[in-house]
Design an enzyme around this catalytic site. Structure first.
Site, PDB file in Angstrom:
ATOM      1  N   THR A 138       0.811  -1.211   0.000  1.00 54.00           N
ATOM      2  CA  THR A 138       0.000   0.000   0.000  1.00 54.00           C
ATOM      3  C   THR A 138       0.848   1.266   0.000  1.00 54.00           C
ATOM      4  O   THR A 138       1.951   1.274   0.549  1.00 54.00           O
ATOM      5  CB  THR A 138      -0.906  -0.018   1.254  1.00 54.00           C
ATOM      6  N   ASP A 139       0.285   2.331  -0.552  1.00 55.52           N
ATOM      7  CA  ASP A 139       0.980   3.625  -0.504  1.00 55.52           C
ATOM      8  C   ASP A 139       1.090   4.164   0.927  1.00 55.52           C
ATOM      9  O   ASP A 139       1.884   5.056   1.205  1.00 55.52           O
ATOM     10  CB  ASP A 139       0.273   4.655  -1.407  1.00 55.52           C
ATOM     11  N   GLU A 140       0.274   3.587   1.849  1.00 54.06           N
ATOM     12  CA  GLU A 140       0.290   4.096   3.231  1.00 54.06           C
ATOM     13  C   GLU A 140       1.633   3.875   3.919  1.00 54.06           C
ATOM     14  O   GLU A 140       1.919   4.510   4.933  1.00 54.06           O
ATOM     15  CB  GLU A 140      -0.825   3.439   4.052  1.00 54.06           C
ATOM     16  N   TYR A 163      -1.690  -0.319  11.134  1.00 54.28           N
ATOM     17  CA  TYR A 163      -1.871  -1.043   9.863  1.00 54.28           C
ATOM     18  C   TYR A 163      -0.694  -0.799   8.924  1.00 54.28           C
ATOM     19  O   TYR A 163      -0.052  -1.737   8.441  1.00 54.28           O
ATOM     20  CB  TYR A 163      -3.185  -0.618   9.179  1.00 54.28           C
ATOM     21  N   LYS A 167       2.313  -3.279   7.397  1.00 51.94           N
ATOM     22  CA  LYS A 167       2.570  -3.499   5.968  1.00 51.94           C
ATOM     23  C   LYS A 167       4.013  -3.122   5.630  1.00 51.94           C
ATOM     24  O   LYS A 167       4.673  -3.794   4.836  1.00 51.94           O
ATOM     25  CB  LYS A 167       1.594  -2.692   5.101  1.00 51.94           C
TER      26      LYS A 167
HETATM   27  P1  NAD Z   1      -9.741  -7.287   2.696  1.00 54.96           P
HETATM   28  O1  NAD Z   1      -9.703  -6.931   4.151  1.00 54.96           O
HETATM   29  O2  NAD Z   1     -10.970  -7.039   1.911  1.00 54.96           O
HETATM   30  O3  NAD Z   1      -9.387  -8.836   2.526  1.00 54.96           O
HETATM   31  C1  NAD Z   1      -8.382  -9.476   3.251  1.00 54.96           C
HETATM   32  C2  NAD Z   1      -8.543 -10.985   3.072  1.00 54.96           C
HETATM   33  O4  NAD Z   1      -7.478 -11.631   3.784  1.00 54.96           O
HETATM   34  C3  NAD Z   1      -9.866 -11.542   3.645  1.00 54.96           C
HETATM   35  O5  NAD Z   1     -10.460 -12.417   2.714  1.00 54.96           O
HETATM   36  C4  NAD Z   1      -9.423 -12.301   4.884  1.00 54.96           C
HETATM   37  O6  NAD Z   1     -10.260 -13.400   5.209  1.00 54.96           O
HETATM   38  C5  NAD Z   1      -8.012 -12.741   4.500  1.00 54.96           C
HETATM   39  N1  NAD Z   1      -7.160 -13.008   5.667  1.00 54.96           N
HETATM   40  C6  NAD Z   1      -6.980 -12.214   6.748  1.00 54.96           C
HETATM   41  N2  NAD Z   1      -6.133 -12.810   7.622  1.00 54.96           N
HETATM   42  C7  NAD Z   1      -5.760 -13.987   7.065  1.00 54.96           C
HETATM   43  C8  NAD Z   1      -4.887 -15.034   7.466  1.00 54.96           C
HETATM   44  N3  NAD Z   1      -4.235 -15.006   8.650  1.00 54.96           N
HETATM   45  N4  NAD Z   1      -4.702 -16.102   6.642  1.00 54.96           N
HETATM   46  C9  NAD Z   1      -5.377 -16.157   5.453  1.00 54.96           C
HETATM   47  N5  NAD Z   1      -6.216 -15.194   5.024  1.00 54.96           N
HETATM   48  C10 NAD Z   1      -6.415 -14.129   5.820  1.00 54.96           C
HETATM   49  O7  NAD Z   1      -8.487  -6.547   2.067  1.00 54.96           O
HETATM   50  P2  NAD Z   1      -8.335  -5.827   0.647  1.00 54.96           P
HETATM   51  O8  NAD Z   1      -8.861  -4.458   0.732  1.00 54.96           O
HETATM   52  O9  NAD Z   1      -8.815  -6.755  -0.402  1.00 54.96           O
HETATM   53  O10 NAD Z   1      -6.743  -5.731   0.561  1.00 54.96           O
HETATM   54  C11 NAD Z   1      -5.978  -6.823   0.067  1.00 54.96           C
HETATM   55  C12 NAD Z   1      -4.505  -6.465   0.145  1.00 54.96           C
HETATM   56  O11 NAD Z   1      -4.245  -5.294  -0.638  1.00 54.96           O
HETATM   57  C13 NAD Z   1      -4.021  -6.140   1.559  1.00 54.96           C
HETATM   58  O12 NAD Z   1      -2.742  -6.715   1.715  1.00 54.96           O
HETATM   59  C14 NAD Z   1      -3.954  -4.622   1.597  1.00 54.96           C
HETATM   60  O13 NAD Z   1      -2.942  -4.196   2.471  1.00 54.96           O
HETATM   61  C15 NAD Z   1      -3.602  -4.303   0.157  1.00 54.96           C
HETATM   62  N6  NAD Z   1      -4.090  -2.997  -0.347  1.00 54.96           N
HETATM   63  C16 NAD Z   1      -5.408  -2.649  -0.201  1.00 54.96           C
HETATM   64  C17 NAD Z   1      -5.839  -1.432  -0.747  1.00 54.96           C
HETATM   65  C18 NAD Z   1      -7.285  -0.998  -0.642  1.00 54.96           C
HETATM   66  O14 NAD Z   1      -7.610   0.114  -1.046  1.00 54.96           O
HETATM   67  N7  NAD Z   1      -8.187  -1.826  -0.158  1.00 54.96           N
HETATM   68  C19 NAD Z   1      -4.943  -0.606  -1.425  1.00 54.96           C
HETATM   69  C20 NAD Z   1      -3.606  -1.000  -1.531  1.00 54.96           C
HETATM   70  C21 NAD Z   1      -3.201  -2.210  -1.007  1.00 54.96           C
HETATM   71  O1  DAU Z   2      -4.145   3.891   0.435  1.00 56.98           O
HETATM   72  C1  DAU Z   2      -4.359   2.507   0.395  1.00 56.98           C
HETATM   73  C2  DAU Z   2      -5.165   2.101   1.594  1.00 56.98           C
HETATM   74  O2  DAU Z   2      -6.488   2.563   1.377  1.00 56.98           O
HETATM   75  C3  DAU Z   2      -5.162   0.595   1.866  1.00 56.98           C
HETATM   76  O3  DAU Z   2      -3.861   0.190   2.181  1.00 56.98           O
HETATM   77  C4  DAU Z   2      -6.111   0.235   3.009  1.00 56.98           C
HETATM   78  O4  DAU Z   2      -6.181  -1.179   3.154  1.00 56.98           O
HETATM   79  C5  DAU Z   2      -7.485   0.776   2.678  1.00 56.98           C
HETATM   80  O5  DAU Z   2      -8.362   0.522   3.756  1.00 56.98           O
HETATM   81  C6  DAU Z   2      -7.409   2.273   2.401  1.00 56.98           C
HETATM   82  O6  DAU Z   2      -7.064   3.002   3.608  1.00 56.98           O
HETATM   83  P1  DAU Z   2      -7.769   4.394   3.995  1.00 56.98           P
HETATM   84  O7  DAU Z   2      -7.631   4.579   5.456  1.00 56.98           O
HETATM   85  O8  DAU Z   2      -7.348   5.487   3.099  1.00 56.98           O
HETATM   86  O9  DAU Z   2      -9.288   3.984   3.576  1.00 56.98           O
HETATM   87  P2  DAU Z   2     -10.704   4.223   4.284  1.00 56.98           P
HETATM   88  O10 DAU Z   2     -11.729   3.814   3.300  1.00 56.98           O
HETATM   89  O11 DAU Z   2     -10.749   3.643   5.654  1.00 56.98           O
HETATM   90  O12 DAU Z   2     -10.743   5.805   4.430  1.00 56.98           O
HETATM   91  C7  DAU Z   2     -10.593   6.657   3.300  1.00 56.98           C
HETATM   92  C8  DAU Z   2     -10.618   8.083   3.803  1.00 56.98           C
HETATM   93  O13 DAU Z   2     -11.944   8.377   4.282  1.00 56.98           O
HETATM   94  C9  DAU Z   2      -9.701   8.352   4.989  1.00 56.98           C
HETATM   95  O14 DAU Z   2      -9.167   9.652   4.897  1.00 56.98           O
HETATM   96  C10 DAU Z   2     -10.619   8.246   6.207  1.00 56.98           C
HETATM   97  C11 DAU Z   2     -11.946   8.742   5.667  1.00 56.98           C
HETATM   98  N1  DAU Z   2     -13.156   8.126   6.271  1.00 56.98           N
HETATM   99  C12 DAU Z   2     -13.246   6.775   6.299  1.00 56.98           C
HETATM  100  C13 DAU Z   2     -14.360   6.163   6.824  1.00 56.98           C
HETATM  101  C14 DAU Z   2     -14.445   4.654   6.882  1.00 56.98           C
HETATM  102  C15 DAU Z   2     -14.197   8.936   6.724  1.00 56.98           C
HETATM  103  O15 DAU Z   2     -14.107  10.188   6.661  1.00 56.98           O
HETATM  104  N2  DAU Z   2     -15.309   8.320   7.234  1.00 56.98           N
HETATM  105  C16 DAU Z   2     -15.428   6.965   7.323  1.00 56.98           C
HETATM  106  O16 DAU Z   2     -16.460   6.475   7.825  1.00 56.98           O
END
Ligand code: NAD
Ligand code: DAU
Length: 357
Positions: A138-140, A163, A167
Protein backbone atom coordinates in the site's frame (compact mmCIF):
# COMPACT_ATOMS: atom_id res chain seq x y z
CA UNK A 1 11.79 -6.38 -22.14
CA UNK A 2 13.01 -9.78 -20.79
CA UNK A 3 10.96 -12.94 -21.39
CA UNK A 4 7.62 -12.90 -19.54
CA UNK A 5 7.10 -15.13 -16.50
CA UNK A 6 4.00 -17.31 -17.04
CA UNK A 7 2.54 -18.71 -13.81
CA UNK A 8 1.06 -22.19 -14.16
CA UNK A 9 -0.05 -22.89 -10.60
CA UNK A 10 -0.73 -19.69 -8.71
CA UNK A 11 -1.34 -19.43 -4.96
CA UNK A 12 -3.44 -16.37 -4.10
CA UNK A 13 -3.66 -15.54 -0.40
CA UNK A 14 -6.65 -13.53 0.83
CA UNK A 15 -8.60 -14.33 -2.34
CA UNK A 16 -11.97 -14.13 -0.56
CA UNK A 17 -11.41 -10.46 0.28
CA UNK A 18 -12.11 -7.42 -1.86
CA UNK A 19 -9.04 -7.12 -4.10
CA UNK A 20 -8.03 -10.80 -3.96
CA UNK A 21 -11.46 -11.91 -5.24
CA UNK A 22 -11.43 -9.36 -8.05
CA UNK A 23 -7.90 -10.50 -8.96
CA UNK A 24 -8.92 -14.19 -9.11
CA UNK A 25 -11.84 -13.36 -11.44
CA UNK A 26 -9.40 -11.39 -13.59
CA UNK A 27 -6.70 -14.11 -13.74
CA UNK A 28 -9.08 -16.97 -14.54
CA UNK A 29 -10.68 -14.94 -17.32
CA UNK A 30 -7.45 -13.95 -19.04
CA UNK A 31 -5.08 -16.88 -18.41
CA UNK A 32 -6.54 -20.17 -19.63
CA UNK A 33 -3.35 -22.10 -18.81
CA UNK A 34 -3.21 -21.03 -15.17
CA UNK A 35 -4.63 -22.77 -12.06
CA UNK A 36 -5.50 -20.72 -8.99
CA UNK A 37 -5.41 -21.95 -5.39
CA UNK A 38 -7.08 -19.48 -3.05
CA UNK A 39 -5.89 -19.67 0.59
CA UNK A 40 -8.05 -17.60 2.91
CA UNK A 41 -8.89 -17.76 6.60
CA UNK A 42 -12.35 -16.27 5.99
CA UNK A 43 -12.07 -13.59 8.67
CA UNK A 44 -14.90 -11.03 8.91
CA UNK A 45 -13.51 -9.54 5.65
CA UNK A 46 -13.47 -12.75 3.61
CA UNK A 47 -16.59 -13.96 1.86
CA UNK A 48 -16.90 -16.87 -0.57
CA UNK A 49 -19.85 -15.11 -2.21
CA UNK A 50 -17.18 -12.86 -3.77
CA UNK A 51 -16.13 -15.85 -5.87
CA UNK A 52 -19.57 -16.90 -6.97
CA UNK A 53 -19.61 -18.36 -10.44
CA UNK A 54 -16.06 -19.69 -10.43
CA UNK A 55 -16.33 -22.52 -7.86
CA UNK A 56 -17.18 -24.89 -10.71
CA UNK A 57 -14.08 -23.95 -12.73
CA UNK A 58 -11.73 -26.99 -12.62
CA UNK A 59 -8.77 -24.57 -12.59
CA UNK A 60 -9.88 -23.12 -9.22
CA UNK A 61 -9.53 -24.50 -5.70
CA UNK A 62 -10.32 -22.97 -2.31
CA UNK A 63 -8.42 -23.85 0.86
CA UNK A 64 -9.58 -22.43 4.18
CA UNK A 65 -6.50 -21.73 6.29
CA UNK A 66 -4.11 -19.33 7.95
CA UNK A 67 -1.02 -17.83 6.31
CA UNK A 68 0.73 -18.19 9.70
CA UNK A 69 0.43 -22.01 9.45
CA UNK A 70 3.82 -23.07 8.03
CA UNK A 71 2.89 -26.76 7.69
CA UNK A 72 -0.23 -25.96 5.70
CA UNK A 73 1.65 -23.55 3.43
CA UNK A 74 4.40 -26.12 2.75
CA UNK A 75 1.81 -28.80 1.98
CA UNK A 76 -0.01 -26.54 -0.51
CA UNK A 77 3.22 -25.40 -2.20
CA UNK A 78 4.31 -29.00 -2.94
CA UNK A 79 0.94 -30.69 -3.48
CA UNK A 80 -0.25 -28.03 -5.91
CA UNK A 81 3.20 -27.50 -7.52
CA UNK A 82 2.92 -23.77 -6.90
CA UNK A 83 5.25 -21.61 -9.00
CA UNK A 84 3.94 -18.17 -8.00
CA UNK A 85 2.33 -16.52 -4.99
CA UNK A 86 0.31 -13.31 -5.01
CA UNK A 87 -0.02 -12.28 -1.40
CA UNK A 88 -3.12 -10.21 -0.57
CA UNK A 89 -4.07 -11.74 2.80
CA UNK A 90 -3.96 -9.08 5.48
CA UNK A 91 -5.83 -7.18 8.08
CA UNK A 92 -6.55 -4.12 5.96
CA UNK A 93 -8.62 -1.55 7.86
CA UNK A 94 -6.79 1.37 9.50
CA UNK A 95 -9.53 2.07 12.09
CA UNK A 96 -9.44 -1.53 13.32
CA UNK A 97 -5.64 -1.34 13.62
CA UNK A 98 -6.03 1.61 15.98
CA UNK A 99 -8.36 -0.25 18.33
CA UNK A 100 -6.64 -3.67 18.02
CA UNK A 101 -3.13 -3.65 16.56
CA UNK A 102 -2.00 -7.15 17.65
CA UNK A 103 -3.74 -9.13 14.91
CA UNK A 104 -2.23 -6.75 12.34
CA UNK A 105 1.29 -7.65 13.43
CA UNK A 106 0.44 -11.35 13.55
CA UNK A 107 -1.19 -11.55 10.12
CA UNK A 108 0.64 -8.87 8.18
CA UNK A 109 4.17 -9.28 9.55
CA UNK A 110 4.41 -12.84 10.88
CA UNK A 111 2.10 -14.24 8.20
CA UNK A 112 4.22 -12.68 5.44
CA UNK A 113 7.43 -14.04 6.98
CA UNK A 114 5.98 -17.57 7.23
CA UNK A 115 4.90 -17.45 3.58
CA UNK A 116 8.25 -16.05 2.45
CA UNK A 117 10.17 -18.74 4.35
CA UNK A 118 8.10 -21.66 3.05
CA UNK A 119 8.29 -20.28 -0.50
CA UNK A 120 12.04 -19.73 -0.22
CA UNK A 121 12.49 -23.36 0.88
CA UNK A 122 10.49 -24.58 -2.12
CA UNK A 123 12.46 -22.30 -4.45
CA UNK A 124 15.92 -23.44 -3.16
CA UNK A 125 14.87 -27.11 -3.22
CA UNK A 126 15.21 -26.97 -7.00
CA UNK A 127 11.84 -28.69 -7.44
CA UNK A 128 10.49 -25.71 -9.36
CA UNK A 129 12.13 -24.20 -12.47
CA UNK A 130 11.26 -20.61 -11.72
CA UNK A 131 9.30 -18.86 -8.96
CA UNK A 132 7.73 -15.47 -8.14
CA UNK A 133 6.42 -14.00 -4.90
CA UNK A 134 4.43 -10.81 -5.18
CA UNK A 135 3.69 -8.81 -2.03
CA UNK A 136 0.63 -6.61 -2.55
CA UNK A 137 1.19 -3.52 -0.46
CA UNK A 138 0.00 0.00 0.00
CA UNK A 139 0.98 3.62 -0.50
CA UNK A 140 0.29 4.10 3.23
CA UNK A 141 3.78 2.73 4.01
CA UNK A 142 5.15 6.10 2.79
CA UNK A 143 3.22 8.09 5.41
CA UNK A 144 1.52 11.37 4.60
CA UNK A 145 2.11 14.10 1.99
CA UNK A 146 1.64 17.86 2.31
CA UNK A 147 -0.40 19.73 -0.27
CA UNK A 148 2.05 18.95 -3.11
CA UNK A 149 4.36 16.14 -4.23
CA UNK A 150 3.91 12.45 -5.02
CA UNK A 151 5.13 9.18 -3.48
CA UNK A 152 7.80 7.56 -5.66
CA UNK A 153 9.35 4.12 -5.15
CA UNK A 154 12.31 5.79 -3.39
CA UNK A 155 10.23 7.82 -0.91
CA UNK A 156 11.39 6.67 2.57
CA UNK A 157 8.97 4.47 4.50
CA UNK A 158 7.25 6.51 7.24
CA UNK A 159 4.15 4.55 8.26
CA UNK A 160 1.85 6.31 10.73
CA UNK A 161 -0.81 3.74 11.72
CA UNK A 162 -0.41 0.24 13.17
CA UNK A 163 -1.87 -1.04 9.86
CA UNK A 164 0.64 0.76 7.66
CA UNK A 165 3.51 -0.04 10.06
CA UNK A 166 2.65 -3.74 9.79
CA UNK A 167 2.57 -3.50 5.97
CA UNK A 168 5.90 -1.63 5.99
CA UNK A 169 7.36 -4.40 8.20
CA UNK A 170 6.17 -7.00 5.70
CA UNK A 171 7.57 -5.00 2.76
CA UNK A 172 10.97 -4.84 4.48
CA UNK A 173 10.93 -8.62 4.98
CA UNK A 174 10.19 -9.03 1.27
CA UNK A 175 13.13 -6.76 0.47
CA UNK A 176 15.35 -8.68 2.93
CA UNK A 177 14.46 -12.06 1.37
CA UNK A 178 15.52 -10.71 -2.00
CA UNK A 179 18.70 -9.01 -0.76
CA UNK A 180 19.79 -11.85 1.55
CA UNK A 181 18.76 -14.96 -0.36
CA UNK A 182 18.23 -13.66 -3.89
CA UNK A 183 14.61 -14.86 -3.53
CA UNK A 184 12.57 -13.64 -6.55
CA UNK A 185 10.14 -11.39 -4.69
CA UNK A 186 8.37 -8.28 -5.99
CA UNK A 187 6.45 -5.56 -4.20
CA UNK A 188 3.57 -3.40 -5.39
CA UNK A 189 2.33 -0.36 -3.44
CA UNK A 190 -1.10 0.81 -4.50
CA UNK A 191 -3.35 3.72 -3.66
CA UNK A 192 -7.00 3.45 -2.48
CA UNK A 193 -9.08 0.94 -4.43
CA UNK A 194 -12.82 1.06 -5.06
CA UNK A 195 -15.18 -1.28 -6.90
CA UNK A 196 -17.34 -4.39 -6.40
CA UNK A 197 -17.01 -6.62 -3.28
CA UNK A 198 -15.38 -3.97 -1.06
CA UNK A 199 -16.33 -4.52 2.56
CA UNK A 200 -18.62 -1.68 3.69
CA UNK A 201 -16.37 -0.46 6.50
CA UNK A 202 -14.28 1.45 3.90
CA UNK A 203 -15.24 4.96 2.82
CA UNK A 204 -17.00 4.47 -0.54
CA UNK A 205 -19.09 1.34 0.17
CA UNK A 206 -19.89 2.62 3.67
CA UNK A 207 -21.26 5.86 2.23
CA UNK A 208 -23.26 4.03 -0.46
CA UNK A 209 -24.71 1.66 2.15
CA UNK A 210 -25.65 4.45 4.56
CA UNK A 211 -27.12 6.68 1.86
CA UNK A 212 -29.37 3.87 0.66
CA UNK A 213 -30.43 3.21 4.28
CA UNK A 214 -30.71 6.96 4.99
CA UNK A 215 -28.29 6.71 7.91
CA UNK A 216 -25.75 9.39 8.96
CA UNK A 217 -22.60 9.66 6.81
CA UNK A 218 -19.62 9.94 9.21
CA UNK A 219 -16.91 12.18 7.74
CA UNK A 220 -13.72 12.25 9.82
CA UNK A 221 -12.27 15.59 10.93
CA UNK A 222 -12.69 18.41 8.41
CA UNK A 223 -13.19 16.02 5.47
CA UNK A 224 -10.27 17.57 3.60
CA UNK A 225 -7.96 14.53 3.64
CA UNK A 226 -7.02 13.48 0.13
CA UNK A 227 -6.86 9.97 -1.36
CA UNK A 228 -5.88 8.80 -4.86
CA UNK A 229 -8.61 6.41 -6.09
CA UNK A 230 -8.09 3.48 -8.49
CA UNK A 231 -10.63 0.97 -9.77
CA UNK A 232 -9.90 -2.50 -8.40
CA UNK A 233 -9.88 -3.96 -11.93
CA UNK A 234 -7.04 -1.62 -12.86
CA UNK A 235 -5.20 -2.74 -9.73
CA UNK A 236 -5.69 -6.39 -10.79
CA UNK A 237 -4.21 -5.58 -14.21
CA UNK A 238 -1.26 -3.90 -12.51
CA UNK A 239 -0.58 -6.89 -10.24
CA UNK A 240 -0.69 -9.23 -13.23
CA UNK A 241 1.73 -6.99 -15.16
CA UNK A 242 4.23 -6.91 -12.28
CA UNK A 243 3.96 -10.67 -11.70
CA UNK A 244 4.66 -11.45 -15.35
CA UNK A 245 7.09 -8.71 -16.33
CA UNK A 246 8.39 -7.04 -13.16
CA UNK A 247 12.02 -7.31 -12.16
CA UNK A 248 12.52 -9.51 -9.05
CA UNK A 249 13.56 -7.27 -6.16
CA UNK A 250 11.59 -4.39 -7.69
CA UNK A 251 9.06 -2.10 -6.04
CA UNK A 252 6.22 -0.76 -8.21
CA UNK A 253 3.92 2.10 -7.22
CA UNK A 254 0.37 1.78 -8.57
CA UNK A 255 -2.08 4.69 -8.53
CA UNK A 256 -4.97 6.30 -10.33
CA UNK A 257 -3.67 9.86 -10.77
CA UNK A 258 -7.10 10.64 -9.36
CA UNK A 259 -6.96 12.70 -6.16
CA UNK A 260 -10.15 13.53 -4.27
CA UNK A 261 -10.86 15.21 -0.95
CA UNK A 262 -13.05 12.92 1.17
CA UNK A 263 -15.87 15.44 1.43
CA UNK A 264 -15.97 15.84 -2.35
CA UNK A 265 -16.24 12.08 -2.84
CA UNK A 266 -19.03 11.87 -0.28
CA UNK A 267 -20.92 14.74 -1.94
CA UNK A 268 -20.48 13.10 -5.35
CA UNK A 269 -21.80 9.73 -4.15
CA UNK A 270 -24.75 11.51 -2.47
CA UNK A 271 -25.69 13.28 -5.69
CA UNK A 272 -25.35 10.21 -7.92
CA UNK A 273 -27.53 8.20 -5.54
CA UNK A 274 -30.14 10.96 -5.24
CA UNK A 275 -30.48 10.74 -9.00
CA UNK A 276 -30.52 6.94 -9.20
CA UNK A 277 -32.99 6.59 -6.31
CA UNK A 278 -35.25 9.37 -7.52
CA UNK A 279 -34.67 11.46 -4.38
CA UNK A 280 -34.58 15.27 -4.35
CA UNK A 281 -31.09 16.49 -5.28
CA UNK A 282 -29.31 17.50 -2.04
CA UNK A 283 -31.32 15.26 0.28
CA UNK A 284 -28.53 12.73 0.88
CA UNK A 285 -25.98 15.48 1.57
CA UNK A 286 -28.09 16.36 4.61
CA UNK A 287 -27.01 13.01 6.14
CA UNK A 288 -23.34 14.12 6.28
CA UNK A 289 -22.12 14.25 9.89
CA UNK A 290 -18.63 15.46 10.75
CA UNK A 291 -17.25 13.17 13.47
CA UNK A 292 -14.10 13.04 15.61
CA UNK A 293 -10.99 12.60 13.46
CA UNK A 294 -9.13 9.30 13.09
CA UNK A 295 -6.01 9.47 15.34
CA UNK A 296 -2.83 9.91 13.27
CA UNK A 297 -5.02 10.49 10.17
CA UNK A 298 -2.74 10.81 7.11
CA UNK A 299 -3.57 14.04 5.31
CA UNK A 300 -2.82 13.23 1.71
CA UNK A 301 -1.73 10.27 -0.44
CA UNK A 302 -0.78 10.62 -4.10
CA UNK A 303 1.16 8.16 -6.20
CA UNK A 304 3.71 8.64 -8.96
CA UNK A 305 3.00 5.56 -11.12
CA UNK A 306 5.35 6.53 -13.94
CA UNK A 307 7.57 3.46 -13.41
CA UNK A 308 4.57 1.19 -14.08
CA UNK A 309 3.78 3.16 -17.22
CA UNK A 310 7.33 3.34 -18.57
CA UNK A 311 8.59 -0.14 -17.66
CA UNK A 312 5.43 -2.24 -17.90
CA UNK A 313 3.16 -0.22 -20.18
CA UNK A 314 0.41 -0.19 -17.52
CA UNK A 315 -2.01 2.66 -16.96
CA UNK A 316 -5.52 2.88 -15.55
CA UNK A 317 -8.25 2.04 -18.03
CA UNK A 318 -11.22 3.35 -16.00
CA UNK A 319 -12.19 7.00 -15.80
CA UNK A 320 -13.40 7.77 -12.29
CA UNK A 321 -16.74 8.92 -13.69
CA UNK A 322 -17.42 5.50 -15.24
CA UNK A 323 -15.86 3.53 -12.36
CA UNK A 324 -17.84 5.18 -9.59
CA UNK A 325 -21.10 5.00 -11.54
CA UNK A 326 -20.66 1.26 -12.20
CA UNK A 327 -19.63 0.69 -8.58
CA UNK A 328 -22.74 2.40 -7.23
CA UNK A 329 -24.89 0.32 -9.61
CA UNK A 330 -23.13 -2.84 -8.36
CA UNK A 331 -24.00 -2.04 -4.74
CA UNK A 332 -27.59 -1.21 -5.70
CA UNK A 333 -27.87 -4.54 -7.53
CA UNK A 334 -26.19 -6.54 -4.73
CA UNK A 335 -27.95 -5.39 -1.60
CA UNK A 336 -28.36 -9.00 -0.48
CA UNK A 337 -24.54 -9.31 -0.44
CA UNK A 338 -24.32 -6.09 1.57
CA UNK A 339 -26.94 -7.33 4.05
CA UNK A 340 -25.07 -10.60 4.47
CA UNK A 341 -21.62 -9.13 5.11
CA UNK A 342 -22.92 -6.36 7.35
CA UNK A 343 -24.69 -8.68 9.77
CA UNK A 344 -23.10 -10.13 12.92
CA UNK A 345 -19.53 -9.07 13.68
CA UNK A 346 -19.71 -6.04 11.40
CA UNK A 347 -22.79 -4.68 13.12
CA UNK A 348 -21.04 -4.97 16.53
CA UNK A 349 -17.96 -3.19 15.20
CA UNK A 350 -19.91 -0.42 13.54
CA UNK A 351 -22.11 0.28 16.53
CA UNK A 352 -19.03 0.34 18.73
CA UNK A 353 -17.41 2.93 16.40
CA UNK A 354 -20.30 5.34 16.07
CA UNK A 355 -22.99 4.21 18.46
CA UNK A 356 -26.36 3.03 17.21
CA UNK A 357 -27.85 5.75 15.05
P1 NAD B 1 -9.74 -7.29 2.70
O1 NAD B 1 -9.70 -6.93 4.15
O2 NAD B 1 -10.97 -7.04 1.91
O3 NAD B 1 -9.39 -8.84 2.53
C1 NAD B 1 -8.38 -9.48 3.25
C2 NAD B 1 -8.54 -10.98 3.07
O4 NAD B 1 -7.48 -11.63 3.78
C3 NAD B 1 -9.87 -11.54 3.64
O5 NAD B 1 -10.46 -12.42 2.71
C4 NAD B 1 -9.42 -12.30 4.88
O6 NAD B 1 -10.26 -13.40 5.21
C5 NAD B 1 -8.01 -12.74 4.50
N1 NAD B 1 -7.16 -13.01 5.67
C6 NAD B 1 -6.98 -12.21 6.75
N2 NAD B 1 -6.13 -12.81 7.62
C7 NAD B 1 -5.76 -13.99 7.06
C8 NAD B 1 -4.89 -15.03 7.47
N3 NAD B 1 -4.23 -15.01 8.65
N4 NAD B 1 -4.70 -16.10 6.64
C9 NAD B 1 -5.38 -16.16 5.45
N5 NAD B 1 -6.22 -15.19 5.02
C10 NAD B 1 -6.41 -14.13 5.82
O7 NAD B 1 -8.49 -6.55 2.07
P2 NAD B 1 -8.34 -5.83 0.65
O8 NAD B 1 -8.86 -4.46 0.73
O9 NAD B 1 -8.81 -6.75 -0.40
O10 NAD B 1 -6.74 -5.73 0.56
C11 NAD B 1 -5.98 -6.82 0.07
C12 NAD B 1 -4.50 -6.46 0.15
O11 NAD B 1 -4.25 -5.29 -0.64
C13 NAD B 1 -4.02 -6.14 1.56
O12 NAD B 1 -2.74 -6.72 1.72
C14 NAD B 1 -3.95 -4.62 1.60
O13 NAD B 1 -2.94 -4.20 2.47
C15 NAD B 1 -3.60 -4.30 0.16
N6 NAD B 1 -4.09 -3.00 -0.35
C16 NAD B 1 -5.41 -2.65 -0.20
C17 NAD B 1 -5.84 -1.43 -0.75
C18 NAD B 1 -7.29 -1.00 -0.64
O14 NAD B 1 -7.61 0.11 -1.05
N7 NAD B 1 -8.19 -1.83 -0.16
C19 NAD B 1 -4.94 -0.61 -1.42
C20 NAD B 1 -3.61 -1.00 -1.53
C21 NAD B 1 -3.20 -2.21 -1.01
O1 DAU C 1 -4.15 3.89 0.43
C1 DAU C 1 -4.36 2.51 0.40
C2 DAU C 1 -5.16 2.10 1.59
O2 DAU C 1 -6.49 2.56 1.38
C3 DAU C 1 -5.16 0.60 1.87
O3 DAU C 1 -3.86 0.19 2.18
C4 DAU C 1 -6.11 0.23 3.01
O4 DAU C 1 -6.18 -1.18 3.15
C5 DAU C 1 -7.48 0.78 2.68
O5 DAU C 1 -8.36 0.52 3.76
C6 DAU C 1 -7.41 2.27 2.40
O6 DAU C 1 -7.06 3.00 3.61
P1 DAU C 1 -7.77 4.39 4.00
O7 DAU C 1 -7.63 4.58 5.46
O8 DAU C 1 -7.35 5.49 3.10
O9 DAU C 1 -9.29 3.98 3.58
P2 DAU C 1 -10.70 4.22 4.28
O10 DAU C 1 -11.73 3.81 3.30
O11 DAU C 1 -10.75 3.64 5.65
O12 DAU C 1 -10.74 5.81 4.43
C7 DAU C 1 -10.59 6.66 3.30
C8 DAU C 1 -10.62 8.08 3.80
O13 DAU C 1 -11.94 8.38 4.28
C9 DAU C 1 -9.70 8.35 4.99
O14 DAU C 1 -9.17 9.65 4.90
C10 DAU C 1 -10.62 8.25 6.21
C11 DAU C 1 -11.95 8.74 5.67
N1 DAU C 1 -13.16 8.13 6.27
C12 DAU C 1 -13.25 6.78 6.30
C13 DAU C 1 -14.36 6.16 6.82
C14 DAU C 1 -14.45 4.65 6.88
C15 DAU C 1 -14.20 8.94 6.72
O15 DAU C 1 -14.11 10.19 6.66
N2 DAU C 1 -15.31 8.32 7.23
C16 DAU C 1 -15.43 6.96 7.32
O16 DAU C 1 -16.46 6.47 7.83
Amino acid sequence: MAKSFKPVSLLVTGGAGFIGANFIHHVLQGNPGCRVINLDLLTYAGNLENLKGIEADPRYEFVKGDICDAELIAAILYREEIDAVVHFAAESHVDRSITGPEVFVRTNVLGTQVLLEECRKRWVSGSVADFRFLQVSTDEVYGSLGSSGLFTESTPLAANSPYSASKAGADLLVRAYHETYGFPALNTRCSNNYGPYQFPEKLIPLMIHNIIAQKPLPVYGDGLNVRDWLHVKDHSRAVEAVLKNGLPGGVYNVGGNNEWRNIDIVNLVCDILDKKLGRALGSSRKLITFVKDRPGHDRRYAIDASKMRKELGWEPSYTFEKGIDETIDWYLDNQEWVREVTSGAYRDYYENMYGER
